[in-house]
Design a protein around this motif. Structure first.
Motif, PDB file in Angstrom:
ATOM      1  N   MET A   1       0.844  -1.199   0.000  1.00  0.00           N
ATOM      2  CA  MET A   1       0.000   0.000   0.000  1.00  0.00           C
ATOM      3  C   MET A   1       0.883   1.255   0.000  1.00  0.00           C
ATOM      4  N   ALA A   2       0.562   2.198  -0.896  1.00  0.00           N
ATOM      5  CA  ALA A   2       1.387   3.402  -1.028  1.00  0.00           C
ATOM      6  C   ALA A   2       1.294   4.265   0.223  1.00  0.00           C
ATOM      7  N   LYS A   3       2.400   4.902   0.553  1.00  0.00           N
ATOM      8  CA  LYS A   3       2.403   5.815   1.692  1.00  0.00           C
ATOM      9  C   LYS A   3       1.482   7.000   1.423  1.00  0.00           C
ATOM     10  N   LYS A   4       0.776   7.454   2.452  1.00  0.00           N
ATOM     11  CA  LYS A   4       0.002   8.693   2.342  1.00  0.00           C
ATOM     12  C   LYS A   4       0.967   9.866   2.226  1.00  0.00           C
ATOM     13  N   ARG A   5       0.548  10.872   1.481  1.00  0.00           N
ATOM     14  CA  ARG A   5       1.394  12.043   1.257  1.00  0.00           C
ATOM     15  C   ARG A   5       0.797  13.279   1.908  1.00  0.00           C
ATOM     16  N   VAL A   6       1.622  13.988   2.677  1.00  0.00           N
ATOM     17  CA  VAL A   6       1.172  15.206   3.362  1.00  0.00           C
ATOM     18  C   VAL A   6       2.044  16.371   2.918  1.00  0.00           C
ATOM     19  N   LEU A   7       1.388  17.412   2.407  1.00  0.00           N
ATOM     20  CA  LEU A   7       2.065  18.639   1.991  1.00  0.00           C
ATOM     21  C   LEU A   7       1.943  19.670   3.106  1.00  0.00           C
ATOM     22  N   PHE A   8       3.079  20.179   3.588  1.00  0.00           N
ATOM     23  CA  PHE A   8       3.096  21.182   4.658  1.00  0.00           C
ATOM     24  C   PHE A   8       3.423  22.554   4.065  1.00  0.00           C
ATOM     25  N   ILE A   9       2.587  23.541   4.374  1.00  0.00           N
ATOM     26  CA  ILE A   9       2.792  24.915   3.890  1.00  0.00           C
ATOM     27  C   ILE A   9       2.755  25.839   5.090  1.00  0.00           C
ATOM     28  N   SER A  10       3.860  26.517   5.347  1.00  0.00           N
ATOM     29  CA  SER A  10       3.967  27.357   6.542  1.00  0.00           C
ATOM     30  C   SER A  10       4.697  28.653   6.208  1.00  0.00           C
ATOM     31  N   SER A  11       4.302  29.739   6.871  1.00  0.00           N
ATOM     32  CA  SER A  11       5.027  30.998   6.672  1.00  0.00           C
ATOM     33  C   SER A  11       6.267  31.074   7.559  1.00  0.00           C
ATOM     34  N   GLU A  12       6.361  30.174   8.537  1.00  0.00           N
ATOM     35  CA  GLU A  12       7.521  30.194   9.438  1.00  0.00           C
ATOM     36  C   GLU A  12       8.009  28.773   9.705  1.00  0.00           C
ATOM     37  N   ILE A  13       9.315  28.563   9.536  1.00  0.00           N
ATOM     38  CA  ILE A  13       9.937  27.281   9.869  1.00  0.00           C
ATOM     39  C   ILE A  13      11.304  27.567  10.488  1.00  0.00           C
ATOM     40  N   MET A  14      11.582  26.977  11.642  1.00  0.00           N
ATOM     41  CA  MET A  14      12.929  26.999  12.209  1.00  0.00           C
ATOM     42  C   MET A  14      13.801  26.030  11.389  1.00  0.00           C
ATOM     43  N   GLY A  32       7.851  14.715  12.418  1.00  0.00           N
ATOM     44  CA  GLY A  32       7.065  13.747  13.190  1.00  0.00           C
ATOM     45  C   GLY A  32       6.124  12.927  12.316  1.00  0.00           C
ATOM     46  N   ILE A  33       5.491  13.597  11.363  1.00  0.00           N
ATOM     47  CA  ILE A  33       4.562  12.893  10.468  1.00  0.00           C
ATOM     48  C   ILE A  33       5.330  11.954   9.529  1.00  0.00           C
ATOM     49  N   GLN A  34       6.507  12.382   9.106  1.00  0.00           N
ATOM     50  CA  GLN A  34       7.357  11.519   8.271  1.00  0.00           C
ATOM     51  C   GLN A  34       7.776  10.277   9.051  1.00  0.00           C
ATOM     52  N   GLU A  35       8.126  10.457  10.309  1.00  0.00           N
ATOM     53  CA  GLU A  35       8.547   9.323  11.139  1.00  0.00           C
ATOM     54  C   GLU A  35       7.397   8.365  11.436  1.00  0.00           C
ATOM     55  N   LYS A  36       6.151   8.840  11.229  1.00  0.00           N
ATOM     56  CA  LYS A  36       4.988   7.964  11.405  1.00  0.00           C
ATOM     57  C   LYS A  36       4.609   7.260  10.103  1.00  0.00           C
ATOM     58  N   GLY A  37       5.498   7.364   9.100  1.00  0.00           N
ATOM     59  CA  GLY A  37       5.310   6.573   7.885  1.00  0.00           C
ATOM     60  C   GLY A  37       4.699   7.297   6.710  1.00  0.00           C
ATOM     61  N   LYS A  38       4.534   8.613   6.803  1.00  0.00           N
ATOM     62  CA  LYS A  38       3.979   9.376   5.679  1.00  0.00           C
ATOM     63  C   LYS A  38       5.114   9.933   4.815  1.00  0.00           C
ATOM     64  N   GLU A  39       4.789  10.212   3.557  1.00  0.00           N
ATOM     65  CA  GLU A  39       5.708  10.918   2.670  1.00  0.00           C
ATOM     66  C   GLU A  39       5.371  12.403   2.777  1.00  0.00           C
ATOM     67  N   ILE A  40       6.375  13.277   2.823  1.00  0.00           N
ATOM     68  CA  ILE A  40       6.107  14.699   3.048  1.00  0.00           C
ATOM     69  C   ILE A  40       6.816  15.590   2.028  1.00  0.00           C
ATOM     70  N   LYS A 134       4.465  20.769 -10.887  1.00  0.00           N
ATOM     71  CA  LYS A 134       5.695  20.438 -11.623  1.00  0.00           C
ATOM     72  C   LYS A 134       6.395  19.219 -11.029  1.00  0.00           C
ATOM     73  N   LEU A 135       6.300  19.073  -9.713  1.00  0.00           N
ATOM     74  CA  LEU A 135       6.892  17.905  -9.053  1.00  0.00           C
ATOM     75  C   LEU A 135       6.105  16.623  -9.345  1.00  0.00           C
ATOM     76  N   ARG A 136       4.878  16.789  -9.848  1.00  0.00           N
ATOM     77  CA  ARG A 136       3.971  15.661 -10.110  1.00  0.00           C
ATOM     78  C   ARG A 136       3.807  14.797  -8.858  1.00  0.00           C
ATOM     79  N   TRP A 137       3.576  15.481  -7.763  1.00  0.00           N
ATOM     80  CA  TRP A 137       3.487  14.840  -6.445  1.00  0.00           C
ATOM     81  C   TRP A 137       2.096  15.128  -5.873  1.00  0.00           C
ATOM     82  N   ALA A 138       1.217  14.139  -5.911  1.00  0.00           N
ATOM     83  CA  ALA A 138      -0.177  14.356  -5.524  1.00  0.00           C
ATOM     84  C   ALA A 138      -0.373  14.148  -4.019  1.00  0.00           C
ATOM     85  N   PRO A 139      -0.657  15.224  -3.263  1.00  0.00           N
ATOM     86  CA  PRO A 139      -0.816  15.075  -1.809  1.00  0.00           C
ATOM     87  C   PRO A 139      -2.198  14.537  -1.422  1.00  0.00           C
TER      88      PRO A 139
END
Length: 271
Positions: A1-14, A32-40, A134-139
Motif C-alpha cells: 500500500m502506497a504511503k500517504k502524502r502530506v504537503l506542509f505549507i507554513s510561513s515560518e519554519i525553524m 514527526g509525520i514523516q517518522e509515522k510513515g507518511k511521505e512529506i 511540476k513535481l507531479r506529487w499528488a498530496p
C-alpha cells in the motif's frame, strides 16, 4: 500500500526564522509525520532575512522560470531548496525579487505592515500549487498554517479542484497568533479572482481583516486546528458554526500525535 502524502505549507519554519509557536510546528511536525510513515513535502516563503549561504539554499532550475500574473503584472517564480539533515527533510522556498527580497518578513523596520502583503500571500499560495504540479506529487492532505497561507484552501477547492494532482487532496488549516492590525488592501478580494473563483466565493474578505482572512480559510477547509491557545472568540464561534472537524489547542508534548490522528481522520472522510 502506497504511503500517504502530506504537503506542509507554513510561513515560518525553524531554523530559517526565529523560534515561535508556528516556526516550531513548521519544523517538527513534518518530521514527526514523516517518522509515522507518511511521505512529506514542505514549503515556506524565501523571506529576505533568511541567510542563503548559512542555510545552504540553492535554486532548483527545473522548477523555476514560470511567471505568475497578479494584478495584471507578471512576477517570475523562483524555487529554492535546502535540507534539514537531522530530520532527513527538504524545505522548498517560494521566491520572487519583487515580493521577498527585503530584510523583514511582514512589517518594515518601523513596524509598518507591507502594503503588498496581500499580493505576497497570493503569490506564495499559487507558487506552491504550481511547484507541486511540476513535481507531479499528488498530496492526500495539505496542512497550512498562519494567515499568510489562508488562500490555500480556497485555491484547492476552486482553482485546482479539477487538476488530477489535487483531485483527491483534503486540506487542514491551522490558525495561529500571527494577528495583523488593520486590513489588507481593499481590492484584495478582486486580486484573488480567476476564471474559477467568483466574487461570491471571496465575499468573506470584502473587508480583508485578519479575522475575515482566517474565516475564508476555515470555510474552504476540511478540518481546522487552533495551534495557539489565544485564538479570538469570534473565530472559534465561526469555526464551530461550520460543523467541520476541529482540533483544539494542544501542548508541545502532545501535538504531533494529536495532529497525526486528526490528519488520518480527515483523510479517511469521503469528499
Amino acid at each position: 500500500m502506497a504511503k500517504k502524502r502530506v504537503l506542509f505549507i507554513s510561513s515560518e519554519i525553524m531554523p530559517y526564522l526565529p523560534e515561535s509557536e508556528m516556526s516550531h510546528i513548521g519544523r517538527y511536525l513534518p518530521q514527526g509525520i514523516q517518522e509515522k510513515g507518511k511521505e512529506i513535502r514542505t514549503f515556506m516563503p524565501r523571506f529576505g532575512c533568511i541567510n542563503e549561504r548559512r542555510n545552504q539554499l540553492h535554486e532548483v532550475i527545473r522548477l523555476s522560470g514560470m511567471n505568475l500574473i497578479i494584478n495584471d503584472t507578471d512576477h517570475p517564480l523562483i524555487i529554492k531548496v535546502a535540507s534539514i539533515q537531522s530530520a532527513r527533510m527538504q524545505v522548498y522556498f517560494i521566491d520572487n525579487e519583487d515580493y521577498f527580497q527585503r530584510k523583514h518578513i511582514i512589517t518594515d523596520e518601523k513596524g509598518q505592515f507591507f502594503e503588498d502583503n496581500d499580493e505576497r500571500a497570493i503569490f506564495f499560495a499559487r507558487g506552491v500549487f504550481e511547484t507541486v504540479k511540476k513535481l507531479r506529487w499528488a498530496p492526500d492532505l495539505i496542512y497550512c498554517q498562519g494567515w499568510f497561507t489562508s488562500l490555500v484552501p480556497l485555491y484547492l477547492k476552486k482553482e485546482y479542484a479539477d487538476d488530477p494532482i489535487f483531485a483527491h487532496s483534503k486540506v487542514v488549516f491551522s490558525t495561529s497568533n500571527d494577528v495583523f492590525e488593520g486590513n489588507l488592501q481593499k481590492d484584495f478580494h478582486k486580486k484573488i479572482l480567476t476564471e474559477n473563483i467568483s466574487t461570491k466565493d471571496v465575499s468573506l474578505v470584502k473587508e480583508p481583516t485578519h479575522t475575515n482572512v482566517n474565516k475564508l480559510a476555515f470555510y474552504y477547509s476540511d478540518g481546522i486546528i487552533f495551534n495557539n491557545k489565544d485564538i479570538e472568540q469570534e473565530l472559534k464561534e465561526y469555526a464551530k458554526k461550520l460543523e467541520k472537524p476541529i482540533l483544539e489547542y494542544t501542548n508541545k508534548e502532545e501535538y504531533i500525535d494529536n495532529y497525526s490522528e486528526f490528519f488520518d481522520q480527515i483523510m479517511e472522510t469521503k469528499k
